[in-house]
Design an enzyme around this catalytic site. Sequence first.
Site, PDB file in Angstrom:
ATOM      1  CE  LYS A  79      46.280  38.140  90.287  1.00  0.00           C
ATOM      2  NZ  LYS A  79      45.734  37.219  89.254  1.00  0.00           N
ATOM      3  CB  SER A 154      47.854  38.094  86.038  1.00  0.00           C
ATOM      4  OG  SER A 154      46.750  37.490  86.690  1.00  0.00           O
ATOM      5  CB  SER A 178      45.962  34.430  86.099  1.00  0.00           C
ATOM      6  OG  SER A 178      46.034  35.226  84.947  1.00  0.00           O
TER       7      SER A 178
END
Lengths: 485, 474
Positions: A79, A154, A178
């Site tokens: 990420k 997210s 997330s």
Amino acid sequence: MKLHKLSLYEAKEGLDKKEFSAKELVTSTFSRINEVDEKINAFISVDEETAISKAEEIDDNRAKGEKLPPYAGVPVAIKDNMCTDGIKTTCASKILENFVPPFDATVVKMLRDTGFIMVGKTNLDEFAMGSSTENSAFFTTKNPWDLNKVPGGSSGGSAASVASAEVPLALGSDTGGSIRQPAAFCGVVGFKPTYGRVSRYGLVAFASSFDQIGPFARNVKDVALSMNVISGHDEMDSTSADIDAPDFTKSLDKGVNGMKIGIPEEYFQLGVKSEIKNVVKNAINTIDDQGAMVEDISLPTTEYALTSYYLISPAEASSNLARFDGVRYGTRLSDENLKSLYYETRSQGFGEEVKRRIMLGNYALSSGYYDDYYLKGLKVRTLIKREFEDIFGKYDVLMAPTTPTLPFNIGEQIDDPATMYLNDICTVPVNLAGLPAISVPCGFVEGNPVGIQIIGKPFDEAKVLQVASELEKTLNLGQKIPGES
Amino acid sequence: MQSYETVIGLEVHAELLTDTKIFCGCSTEFGKKPNENVCPICLGMPGTLPVLNKNVLDLAVTAGLALNCEIAEFSKFDRKNYFYPDLPKAYQISQFDLPIARNGYIEVEVEGEKKKVRINRIHMEEDAGKLVHAAGGDSMVDFNRTGVALIEIVTEPDIRSPKEAKAYLEALKNILQYTEVSDCKMEEGSLRCDANVSIMPKGSDEFGTKTEVKNMNSFKAVEKALEYEVERQMEALEYGEEIVQETRRWDESKQVTISMRSKEEAHDYRYFPEPDLPPIVMKESELERIRANIPELPKEKKERFVSEYNLSDYDAGVLTSDKKIADYFDECAKKSENPKKPANWIMGDLLRVLNEENREIDEIKITSDMLVELCKLEEDGTISSKIAKEVFEEMYKNGDKPEEVVEKKGLKQISDQGEIEQFVEEVIEENPETIEDIRNGKDKAMGFLVGQVMKKSKGKANPQMVNDLLKEKI
Ligand SMILES: [Zn+2]
């Protein structure tokens, strides 16, 4: 052979047995990315050249008979809010569009040290704030099961990259859900470890007392294997727990016979859609059938979790994000004078959602409001934590839906932040209490994946994985890849 | 004019004597090139986290104990949020409501009167960087100081005059140096002082409106700035003006305080608990370990000098007002049969040259052994006290041992009766008129003759013998 379809442990085995080379495996990853990512948009950046040359080096060393680290040659995606030495780390924000950190996050270093090859950085909601990946300053990632729908957020890019078989493993971060929420939306396994189990060093902070790094994979065993790699105390992170990590794969085949499992009724109210309830209840029944003692329980403070979370996490975020001022790195949008340097850089550099939370946080912390907002939020957090402690005196794990709804359409909620916040309603309490929790696929509704959440005691990840593994086995959904049967 | 009472509270920042910064491994060495002592952590790069330097906690607790404070069993760090280019994270990690130490005091002496100045709190925090303004109007930042460990020591409003403020600072500096908590070099910024000043009608128990005075770079400046500010406030009240709560800056060149910002512009720092650092839980055993390592403090040392070396209260006070000097004297005294002698040398010539050249005692070439030897040579009559001063200068300049100087320059005192007699006779012969004067009762002329003899002996004749022989011969 379609190498990209291999799971983490299959890829490792194949490499160990020399069924294919690291270069072949990594090359297949990039051809898969080239094939599907145009549609899915999981990656912000890829690093093909370095990855291929690392793979070649590994193959050379293997040929020479040198001892290789356990996962030498296995591709992984990160990420884009975790620092990677010499590689752009943008947090999907204009303010860090060209930021290249001079160091690796501890988890990134651990992955590299065990031989993983980092192939690229995945998309996210800007600074990990959001539940749909639509808040990325660059582009929206699509849900691989339905390109009109969001992948969740997210960590939407990481979830989508694993779901679409671009990589077998991706790291995400979970502040209020997330990892678990996009895992549920994308039909993959996503795990948030206990707060303190995995080092946060190098993770660009959103809300420090909630943030936790964790893995996405297409099965529970891969998650356990990757947890073995990234867990452990880190001297660079004062909040990382000085507790030895067990071998998380050891518990996977132990079953659930005799285990006490609590089903918190509040998690089935909270606006959870009936089609989700049905699929989740069905999964719980199969676990019941395996000899676990399943009981309904109540966690009355659950209804206050979201409020507490939306007072404390923006407060921490407002402070954590203050360092992006255009003085030292990242984007600077004016240098006429000091004030305009701050104003222009921050008002143009941050997106709407980030600015909204900074405002919320500053408000909650400002003198005169601190006691009513921030402090009250902390008190509620303590109550929630205690309630979990009490329940875990009687139960081994809890099971509940991961999300209240199915994946929604792109654009459907973006103008309605309050509704968007509700997506994390089932996941947020876990972050407030710092508990470990996993989301495992438990079925489909009209082609949309549904996730079930298993929540454990602090540092009892092994038991969470044990239940998740049993569920995976009994439901027998297989490691599905969208578009392929 | 009405008579007023002055009320002063001081906030002192002391840089802790640690090799590395408070939350990272960067060096704290002073005088490096700009941005040489920095790393991703102290620059607040995204993703980095602070880790507390254990030594910082030890030193803060040491300061707390030496300043008679209670040490908190439970304390924590907080974030103080504000934007400024020298503050990389846009927050300073500090301690807000639960500082490491509280409720202490220092005893100070002003014009023979002793009083206690209470200390409200001591807390730990990180320093900010430094802005450098270039000629062309550009501003640059040097982050070398960023993350250097500080303690802030805050007094109660117990100080009643600028003189007391100076005395408090001197006593505080002395204790911090004795305990090696800080080197307290004001010129290098390792000791910084802000003052809260107000005045109230004598006898009143309600404090007046206070101003905060900053930017005082020496003890003298503190005294001057406070004198000015007290005067300014009194004048203002006399003219019927109101004192406004504000921050003022001491302008050294103009010797005035100047308004910087008013209360309305005051920051809302939005303090909250630092989530990246766990709270500090002080174990009793740790506290004991630190307590056991606290060296003799100035007050104890002074008392010991009086009782052990028979010094006067005043002399012991002078010798303990600086730790290095006290240690130097202590060494001399232990090697000497008569500690009063080295004490006089230190308080006299040694401190004079140190002051003149602005040097520290550990930077000079005269060792304690050498000073003790000099005292011995003087006491046993090998050299006269006048010659001793000459020897001292040589020792100071070249680092030669006293015996070597005496030997090399032939400065040994002449105590040979015959040799002196010869000089005496010569002088008597050359000065018949003076001899006449003396016989007529002019005693003062005697001194002239002694001087003449000393001159002939190049200062080496034993003055007592010269006197005796002159009297005998005349
Ligand atoms: Zn540093």
